[in-house]
Scaffold this motif. Structure first.
Motif, mmCIF file in Angstrom:
data_model
loop_
_atom_site.group_PDB
_atom_site.id
_atom_site.type_symbol
_atom_site.label_atom_id
_atom_site.label_comp_id
_atom_site.label_asym_id
_atom_site.label_seq_id
_atom_site.Cartn_x
_atom_site.Cartn_y
_atom_site.Cartn_z
ATOM 1 N N ASP A 198 50.831 -1.327 127.105
ATOM 2 C CA ASP A 198 50.788 -1.645 125.682
ATOM 3 C C ASP A 198 49.947 -2.901 125.445
ATOM 4 O O ASP A 198 49.810 -3.755 126.331
ATOM 5 N N GLY A 199 49.417 -3.014 124.251
ATOM 6 C CA GLY A 199 48.719 -4.230 123.851
ATOM 7 C C GLY A 199 47.300 -4.362 124.347
ATOM 8 O O GLY A 199 46.684 -5.420 124.216
ATOM 9 N N HIS A 200 46.753 -3.284 124.916
ATOM 10 C CA HIS A 200 45.391 -3.354 125.444
ATOM 11 C C HIS A 200 44.433 -2.414 124.712
ATOM 12 O O HIS A 200 43.325 -2.168 125.177
ATOM 13 N N LYS A 201 44.851 -1.896 123.570
ATOM 14 C CA LYS A 201 43.971 -1.033 122.773
ATOM 15 C C LYS A 201 43.792 -1.691 121.411
ATOM 16 O O LYS A 201 44.631 -1.572 120.517
ATOM 17 N N GLN A 202 42.699 -2.417 121.262
ATOM 18 C CA GLN A 202 42.519 -3.257 120.078
ATOM 19 C C GLN A 202 42.180 -2.457 118.830
ATOM 20 O O GLN A 202 41.662 -1.334 118.899
ATOM 21 N N ASN A 203 42.480 -3.056 117.671
ATOM 22 C CA ASN A 203 42.152 -2.454 116.378
ATOM 23 C C ASN A 203 41.006 -3.207 115.718
ATOM 24 O O ASN A 203 40.922 -3.285 114.492
ATOM 25 N N LEU A 204 40.134 -3.785 116.542
ATOM 26 C CA LEU A 204 38.961 -4.524 116.090
ATOM 27 C C LEU A 204 37.705 -3.859 116.640
ATOM 28 O O LEU A 204 37.767 -3.119 117.621
ATOM 29 N N PRO A 205 36.539 -4.125 116.046
ATOM 30 C CA PRO A 205 35.284 -3.587 116.595
ATOM 31 C C PRO A 205 35.058 -4.058 118.026
ATOM 32 O O PRO A 205 35.555 -5.117 118.432
ATOM 33 N N GLY A 206 34.291 -3.301 118.782
ATOM 34 C CA GLY A 206 34.088 -3.592 120.190
ATOM 35 C C GLY A 206 33.360 -4.885 120.483
ATOM 36 O O GLY A 206 33.461 -5.419 121.591
ATOM 37 N N TYR A 207 32.618 -5.411 119.515
ATOM 38 C CA TYR A 207 31.909 -6.666 119.761
ATOM 39 C C TYR A 207 32.813 -7.878 119.599
ATOM 40 O O TYR A 207 32.398 -9.013 119.851
ATOM 41 N N LYS A 208 34.079 -7.640 119.200
ATOM 42 C CA LYS A 208 35.029 -8.739 119.062
ATOM 43 C C LYS A 208 36.004 -8.738 120.238
ATOM 44 O O LYS A 208 36.544 -7.695 120.598
ATOM 45 N N PRO A 209 36.248 -9.906 120.854
ATOM 46 C CA PRO A 209 37.176 -9.967 121.989
ATOM 47 C C PRO A 209 38.624 -9.813 121.533
ATOM 48 O O PRO A 209 38.958 -10.077 120.381
ATOM 49 N N TRP A 210 39.473 -9.425 122.484
ATOM 50 C CA TRP A 210 40.875 -9.137 122.183
ATOM 51 C C TRP A 210 41.835 -10.014 122.981
ATOM 52 O O TRP A 210 42.846 -10.458 122.473
ATOM 53 N N HIS A 211 41.534 -10.261 124.252
ATOM 54 C CA HIS A 211 42.445 -11.062 125.064
ATOM 55 C C HIS A 211 41.668 -11.828 126.130
ATOM 56 O O HIS A 211 40.489 -11.552 126.396
ATOM 57 N N GLU A 212 42.352 -12.766 126.757
ATOM 58 C CA GLU A 212 41.718 -13.619 127.756
ATOM 59 C C GLU A 212 41.911 -13.055 129.157
ATOM 60 O O GLU A 212 42.945 -12.448 129.462
ATOM 61 N N VAL A 213 40.899 -13.272 129.993
ATOM 62 C CA VAL A 213 40.979 -12.882 131.403
ATOM 63 C C VAL A 213 40.524 -14.049 132.273
ATOM 64 O O VAL A 213 39.861 -14.977 131.786
ATOM 65 N N SER A 214 40.890 -13.983 133.548
ATOM 66 C CA SER A 214 40.497 -15.011 134.508
ATOM 67 C C SER A 214 39.642 -14.383 135.595
ATOM 68 O O SER A 214 39.976 -13.309 136.118
ATOM 69 N N ILE A 215 38.559 -15.056 135.948
ATOM 70 C CA ILE A 215 37.633 -14.559 136.959
ATOM 71 C C ILE A 215 37.882 -15.289 138.276
ATOM 72 O O ILE A 215 37.974 -16.516 138.317
ATOM 73 N N GLU A 216 38.001 -14.524 139.349
ATOM 74 C CA GLU A 216 38.235 -15.099 140.671
ATOM 75 C C GLU A 216 37.026 -15.920 141.120
ATOM 76 O O GLU A 216 35.877 -15.474 140.994
ATOM 77 N N ALA A 217 37.290 -17.101 141.664
ATOM 78 C CA ALA A 217 36.213 -17.912 142.232
ATOM 79 C C ALA A 217 35.615 -17.194 143.446
ATOM 80 O O ALA A 217 36.284 -16.386 144.100
ATOM 81 N N LYS A 218 34.365 -17.462 143.731
ATOM 82 C CA LYS A 218 33.657 -16.897 144.884
ATOM 83 C C LYS A 218 33.580 -15.368 144.828
ATOM 84 O O LYS A 218 33.527 -14.700 145.863
ATOM 85 N N SER A 219 33.581 -14.821 143.627
ATOM 86 C CA SER A 219 33.384 -13.383 143.448
ATOM 87 C C SER A 219 32.000 -13.139 142.854
ATOM 88 O O SER A 219 31.359 -14.058 142.329
ATOM 89 N N LYS A 220 31.534 -11.900 142.924
ATOM 90 C CA LYS A 220 30.256 -11.558 142.306
ATOM 91 C C LYS A 220 30.315 -11.792 140.798
ATOM 92 O O LYS A 220 29.345 -12.247 140.183
ATOM 93 N N MET A 221 31.460 -11.472 140.190
ATOM 94 C CA MET A 221 31.588 -11.658 138.748
ATOM 95 C C MET A 221 31.515 -13.135 138.371
ATOM 96 O O MET A 221 30.968 -13.486 137.327
ATOM 97 N N SER A 222 32.037 -13.986 139.214
ATOM 98 C CA SER A 222 31.934 -15.426 138.977
ATOM 99 C C SER A 222 30.486 -15.887 139.099
ATOM 100 O O SER A 222 29.987 -16.671 138.285
#
Length: 240
Positions: A137-161
């Protein structure tokens, strides 16, 4: 020369059920193609259209034409109720079989891959991970896709970081299923509050990443999202 980025498509018959003509259409969201174009690539739509005995020959020809792949989201099981929500394979069996074989062969050839939303879940499941049977629950937003919905954390020393240069991020969210088990050879590089896995990445591949959210929509106003698509394009140039 600009690299060609293949983008997988959904089939309307598997999304909504039988159409009046019994055939339907293949489709993918416009932002996927526009994101690739904006970041310096040429988008090429790849529908799950095949004859079983020719599938592997077809995949070989596809992978000889493209320099990178996006496994798209969308096409979720709108004809199913939450109470009877099926597996990824049951939702879209034709698409599932095609994309699972395409993923495995792309992995063997070290072709750059970005899986988005359903595509992220496909990467996890095809390579030995799993999708939770419980809907979130709570992960399907009712806003346009260009608007953020929630916060995430990126692992250090990862490709995404390395790609984004940040550790905390606000992203969009349009899903009800989540990756429960990360496959061997991958790490969970982004998580939401509560531990929901928002990104996985291969340890052994140069660029083989799954994202639960939609950077192709966020990048309209979000630089880290644009950097992800640009990184896919740059790796596709090298792959070429």
């Amino acid at each position: 020369m600009k690299p060609i980025i293949g983008i997988t498509c959904a089939w309307s018959e598997e999304t909504w059920g039988n159409s009046s003509d019994g055939e339907g259409y293949y489709y993918v969201g416009r932002p996927y193609a526009e994101a690739v174009t904006k970041c310096g690539g040429i988008p090429m739509m790849i529908p799950p259209s095949y004859i079983n005995e020719d599938l592997h020959e077809m995949i070989d020809r596809i992978l000889s034409c493209v320099n990178g792949l996006i496994f798209s989201g969308g096409g979720d099981a709108k004809r199913f109720s939450p109470a009877e929500f099926p597996t990824l394979e049951e939702q879209q069996p034709r698409r599932y079989y095609f994309e699972s074989e395409l993923l495995k062969e792309a992995s063997k050839r070290n072709i750059p891959v970005l899986g988005i939303c359903r595509g992220h879940q496909m990467i996890a499941e095809v390579f030995g991970g799993s999708i939770s049977k419980e809907l979130i629950d709570g992960h399907k937003q009712n806003l346009p896709g260009y608007k953020p919905w929630h916060e995430v954390s990126i692992e250090a020393k990862s490709k995404m970081s390395d790609i984004t240069g940040i550790h905390n991020w606000r992203v969009n969210s349009f899903h009800r299923q989540v990756v429960e088990k990360v496959p061997e050879g991958f790490i969970a590089s982004i998580k939401a509050d509560g531990g929901t896995i928002e990104a996985i990445e291969s340890i052994d591949h140069t660029f083989f990443i799954g994202l639960q959210f939609h950077p192709e929509e966020l990048m309209r106003f979000d630089k880290p999202s644009e950097l992800i698509i640009k990184c896919l394009i740059e790796n596709a140039k090298i792959s070429r």
